[in-house]
Write a protein that holds these residues in place. Structure first.
Motif, PDB file in Angstrom:
ATOM      1  N   ASP A 185      -3.423  13.976 -10.912  1.00  0.00           N
ATOM      2  CA  ASP A 185      -2.230  13.315 -11.455  1.00  0.00           C
ATOM      3  C   ASP A 185      -2.115  11.925 -10.860  1.00  0.00           C
ATOM      4  OD1 ASP A 185      -0.397  16.389 -10.880  1.00  0.00           O
ATOM      5  OD2 ASP A 185      -1.648  15.810 -12.579  1.00  0.00           O
ATOM      6  N   LEU A 186      -1.810  10.973 -11.700  1.00  0.00           N
ATOM      7  CA  LEU A 186      -1.635   9.600 -11.237  1.00  0.00           C
ATOM      8  C   LEU A 186      -0.555   8.968 -12.093  1.00  0.00           C
ATOM      9  CD1 LEU A 186      -2.743   7.576  -9.169  1.00  0.00           C
ATOM     10  CD2 LEU A 186      -4.441   6.895 -10.862  1.00  0.00           C
ATOM     11  N   GLY A 187       0.507   8.510 -11.471  1.00  0.00           N
ATOM     12  CA  GLY A 187       1.600   7.988 -12.267  1.00  0.00           C
ATOM     13  C   GLY A 187       2.604   7.220 -11.446  1.00  0.00           C
ATOM     14  N   TRP A 188       3.765   7.014 -12.045  1.00  0.00           N
ATOM     15  CA  TRP A 188       4.816   6.216 -11.434  1.00  0.00           C
ATOM     16  C   TRP A 188       6.128   6.969 -11.383  1.00  0.00           C
ATOM     17  CZ3 TRP A 188       3.988   1.651  -9.120  1.00  0.00           C
ATOM     18  CH2 TRP A 188       2.794   0.985  -9.424  1.00  0.00           C
ATOM     19  N   TYR A 189       6.787   6.854 -10.252  1.00  0.00           N
ATOM     20  CA  TYR A 189       8.168   7.278 -10.092  1.00  0.00           C
ATOM     21  C   TYR A 189       8.998   6.028  -9.825  1.00  0.00           C
ATOM     22  CZ  TYR A 189       7.099  12.291  -9.616  1.00  0.00           C
ATOM     23  OH  TYR A 189       6.719  13.592  -9.842  1.00  0.00           O
ATOM     24  N   ARG A 190      10.299   6.165  -9.931  1.00  0.00           N
ATOM     25  CA  ARG A 190      11.169   5.059  -9.558  1.00  0.00           C
ATOM     26  C   ARG A 190      12.426   5.594  -8.905  1.00  0.00           C
ATOM     27  NH1 ARG A 190      13.247   2.939 -15.545  1.00  0.00           N
ATOM     28  NH2 ARG A 190      14.520   4.777 -16.053  1.00  0.00           N
ATOM     29  N   GLN A 191      12.996   4.739  -8.093  1.00  0.00           N
ATOM     30  CA  GLN A 191      14.273   5.058  -7.475  1.00  0.00           C
ATOM     31  C   GLN A 191      15.258   3.978  -7.850  1.00  0.00           C
ATOM     32  OE1 GLN A 191      14.026   6.257  -3.406  1.00  0.00           O
ATOM     33  NE2 GLN A 191      16.056   7.205  -3.524  1.00  0.00           N
ATOM     34  N   ALA A 210     -12.179   4.351 -12.592  1.00  0.00           N
ATOM     35  CA  ALA A 210     -11.701   3.541 -11.476  1.00  0.00           C
ATOM     36  C   ALA A 210     -10.474   4.143 -10.799  1.00  0.00           C
ATOM     37  CB  ALA A 210     -11.373   2.122 -11.959  1.00  0.00           C
ATOM     38  N   ASN A 211     -10.027   5.304 -11.281  1.00  0.00           N
ATOM     39  CA  ASN A 211      -8.803   5.915 -10.744  1.00  0.00           C
ATOM     40  C   ASN A 211      -7.664   4.898 -10.680  1.00  0.00           C
ATOM     41  OD1 ASN A 211      -9.271   8.662 -10.371  1.00  0.00           O
ATOM     42  ND2 ASN A 211     -10.180   8.371  -8.359  1.00  0.00           N
ATOM     43  N   THR A 212      -7.496   4.199 -11.781  1.00  0.00           N
ATOM     44  CA  THR A 212      -6.486   3.141 -11.854  1.00  0.00           C
ATOM     45  C   THR A 212      -5.595   3.379 -13.066  1.00  0.00           C
ATOM     46  OG1 THR A 212      -7.943   1.548 -10.786  1.00  0.00           O
ATOM     47  CG2 THR A 212      -6.077   0.664 -12.022  1.00  0.00           C
TER      48      THR A 212
END
Length: 125
Positions: free
Chosen positions: A32-38, A74-76
């Protein structure tokens, strides 16, 4: 695992920003590769997530505005954020889950979670 994040900054309402995150330092699968935000005064929440062999997920409020793509070799990951709103203002964190299979008569699996440094996204009204 090291996570290197780029992008973010300041945009006006309706504008666009992009984020990218590169994972390195492992020979195992980054599943899993992604974005969270606060957001200010709120708990950290999922923004967008890619999963190897699984569906891409988006937080409901960003669907149709944000798009996540992945360069698996590239795991990007890249997060394109369009039609930005002031309520998108917050600190964005890259997140990676490393998936390890320990072979044997009774194979075992392990998951390690990693967080990148926060990246500020500010949308002015």
């Amino acid at each position: 695992v090291q996570l290197q994040a780029f992008g973010g900054g300041l945009a006006q309402t309706g504008g666009s920003l992009s984020l990218s995150c590169a994972a390195s330092g492992t020979r195992f699968l980054i599943r899993d590769l992604g974005w969270y935000r606060q957001l200010p005064g709120k708990q950290r929440e999922l923004v967008a997530m890619t999963t190897t062999g699984g569906p891409t997920k988006y937080e409901e409020s960003v669907k149709g505005r944000f798009h996540i793509s992945k360069d698996s070799a590239a795991n990007t990951i890249y997060l394109q954020m369009n039609s930005l709103k002031p309520e998108d203002t917050g600190v964005y964190f890259c997140n990676a889950v490393e998936f390890i299979v320990q072979p044997g008569i009774h194979p075992r699996t392990y998951e390690n979670t990693y967080w990148g440094p926060g990246t500020q996204v500010t949308v002015s009204s």
